[in-house]
Design a protein around this motif. Structure first.
Motif, mmCIF file in Angstrom:
data_model
loop_
_atom_site.group_PDB
_atom_site.id
_atom_site.type_symbol
_atom_site.label_atom_id
_atom_site.label_comp_id
_atom_site.label_asym_id
_atom_site.label_seq_id
_atom_site.Cartn_x
_atom_site.Cartn_y
_atom_site.Cartn_z
ATOM 1 N N ALA A 1 13.196 -38.564 11.931
ATOM 2 C CA ALA A 1 12.380 -37.486 12.473
ATOM 3 C C ALA A 1 10.924 -37.913 12.530
ATOM 4 O O ALA A 1 10.483 -38.796 11.783
ATOM 5 N N LYS B 1 15.130 -32.897 20.515
ATOM 6 C CA LYS B 1 16.083 -33.972 20.252
ATOM 7 C C LYS B 1 15.710 -35.214 21.038
ATOM 8 O O LYS B 1 15.435 -35.160 22.236
ATOM 9 N N ASP C 1 13.488 -34.794 16.522
ATOM 10 C CA ASP C 1 14.663 -35.057 15.695
ATOM 11 C C ASP C 1 15.451 -36.164 16.392
ATOM 12 O O ASP C 1 15.986 -35.966 17.489
ATOM 13 N N TYR D 1 12.658 -28.492 16.629
ATOM 14 C CA TYR D 1 12.478 -29.893 16.975
ATOM 15 C C TYR D 1 13.044 -30.194 18.368
ATOM 16 O O TYR D 1 13.983 -29.526 18.832
ATOM 17 N N ALA E 1 17.446 -30.094 14.978
ATOM 18 C CA ALA E 1 17.006 -29.164 13.937
ATOM 19 C C ALA E 1 16.138 -28.088 14.581
ATOM 20 O O ALA E 1 15.494 -28.312 15.611
ATOM 21 N N ASP F 1 22.480 -31.760 6.276
ATOM 22 C CA ASP F 1 21.046 -31.684 6.550
ATOM 23 C C ASP F 1 20.774 -32.068 7.996
ATOM 24 O O ASP F 1 21.085 -33.181 8.435
ATOM 25 N N ALA F 2 20.159 -31.170 8.762
ATOM 26 C CA ALA F 2 20.000 -31.382 10.201
ATOM 27 C C ALA F 2 19.143 -32.598 10.537
ATOM 28 O O ALA F 2 19.426 -33.316 11.509
ATOM 29 N N LEU F 3 18.094 -32.851 9.762
ATOM 30 C CA LEU F 3 17.213 -33.987 10.061
ATOM 31 C C LEU F 3 17.745 -35.304 9.524
ATOM 32 O O LEU F 3 17.530 -36.360 10.119
#
Length: 369
Positions: free
Chosen positions: A137, A21, A9, A19, A16, A51-53
């Motif tokens: 990502a 970072k 990510d 994932y 996320a 949205d995390a990504l």
């Protein structure tokens, strides 16, 4: 993260779930096994969306991201986009293998592109560039059973080294035209003939890796003309005999051989027609294809038409013709009528793909982008 799957990510926000970072400060070190190499100028932005990504991203202008993986075939899924700005991203797998060419997204648009690479040397190195590159990502998954397209050939096919840019072989550009279902295994090597490729054990290395239903594309001829004992073959006898070893070996292993005539060199006659510098070697490949029932991509015929259409001056843009100061790696200039620069290699790769479709090479033709 497992031994066959890696998930990253990119950005500065919280990672996320599941994932790793990757921030601008994530530098590659063998003890870590992933990160940006060198000292790239990388920016990051957090757009604050839920949205995390997609909420955060990295702007990887001329940056390289390395992941240590076992040698083999992999499928990569890249998420690319930006909530508030348009993006323009090109992605290559070192050395210079084109995967994504100038992908554009509009503000708020995110594209997930899936591509394939073959890792050699224990790593995958992704190189990012473009007018406004983005990466949100990356997922890497081993794909040992994917269809592989092996390339056996010379400098006009091979992955040219990075310090020779913009030198490029057409095999280096092929992945950008095929879907992720196909892994390009470019085993071509500069200076090799059909004979020396075998003598150095390079064909044996292909036999160790090739699977039933894989493809083997075979293009030699440029160096079979050379007079030294290690490379020379006679077009009427030993040239055909060596090429037959590629054909028979592929079929014995349940794979599909495809013969390719050599790309033409850029030499024009006074009347503007292209001079044939390969002669009987082209005839031999065509005859062998007919004699053995092997599909033939007549790249000599296709490049003759292309170069004559462009003419003596415009055709220079396909080859390594550079003025003093034009190419950073060749500051004194260069005039090369045999080898392609990147844009030329892309044009030739497109011709190869057009022939795959015309010949209906199944299932390869099904995977053309």
């Amino acid at each position: 993260m497992t031994a066959s799957s890696w998930k990253f990510d990119f950005g500065v926000g919280e990672a996320a779930a599941g994932y790793i970072k990757a921030t601008p400060a994530s530098r590659y070190h063998p003890s870590v096994g992933c990160g940006f190499t060198g000292e790239p100028d990388i920016a990051a932005r957090d757009r604050g969306e839920p949205d995390a990504l997609r909420r955060d991203l990295i702007i990887p202008a001329d940056a390289e991201f390395r992941v240590d993986v076992p040698d083999g075939s992999y499928q990569l899924s890249l998420l690319i986009g930006d909530w508030i700005l348009p993006s323009h991203t090109t992605v290559k797998a070192a050395p210079g293998r084109l995967l994504i060419s100038g992908l554009r997204t509009s503000p708020g648009q995110f594209v997930r592109e899936t591509v394939s690479v073959r890792a050699k040397g224990g790593c995958i190195r992704l190189q990012f560039s473009g007018q406004a590159p983005r990466i949100n990502a990356l997922e890497i998954n081993a794909a040992p059973h994917a269809l592989a397209l092996f390339l056996a050939g010379d400098s006009t096919v091979t992955d040219q080294p990075e310090d020779g840019y913009p030198y490029a072989g057409w095999g280096q550009m092929l992945a950008a035209f095929l879907k992720h279902d196909v892994i390009i295994a470019n085993e071509a090597m500069s200076g090799r003939s059909s004979k020396s490729f075998i003598g150095e054990g390079r064909l044996d290395a292909i036999w160790e890796a090739i699977k039933p239903n894989d493809f083997l594309f075979i293009q030699f001829g440029h160096n079979d003309q050379k007079p030294d004992e290690e490379r020379f073959t006679d077009p009427a006898t030993t040239y055909k005999e060596h090429l037959l070893r590629y054909i028979d070996g592929a079929r014995e292993r349940g794979a599909h051989p495809v013969l390719i005539t050599s790309v033409h060199r850029r030499y024009f006659a006074e009347d503007g027609t292209l001079q044939d510098t390969h002669g009987a070697y082209l005839t031999a490949v065509r005859e062998l294809a007919a004699e053995t029932g092997t599909p033939l991509i007549d790249l000599a015929a296709r490049t003759k038409s292309l170069l004559e259409e462009l003419g003596p001056d415009n055709s220079k843009q396909l080859f390594m013709w550079g003025a003093r100061g034009e190419f950073a790696n060749f500051p004194g200039g260069i005039e090369d009528n045999t080898h392609f620069q990147e844009q030329g290699a892309i044009r030739i790769a497109r011709l190869v793909v057009e022939e795959i479709r015309a010949l209906d090479l199944w299932p390869l033709a099904m995977y053309i982008r």
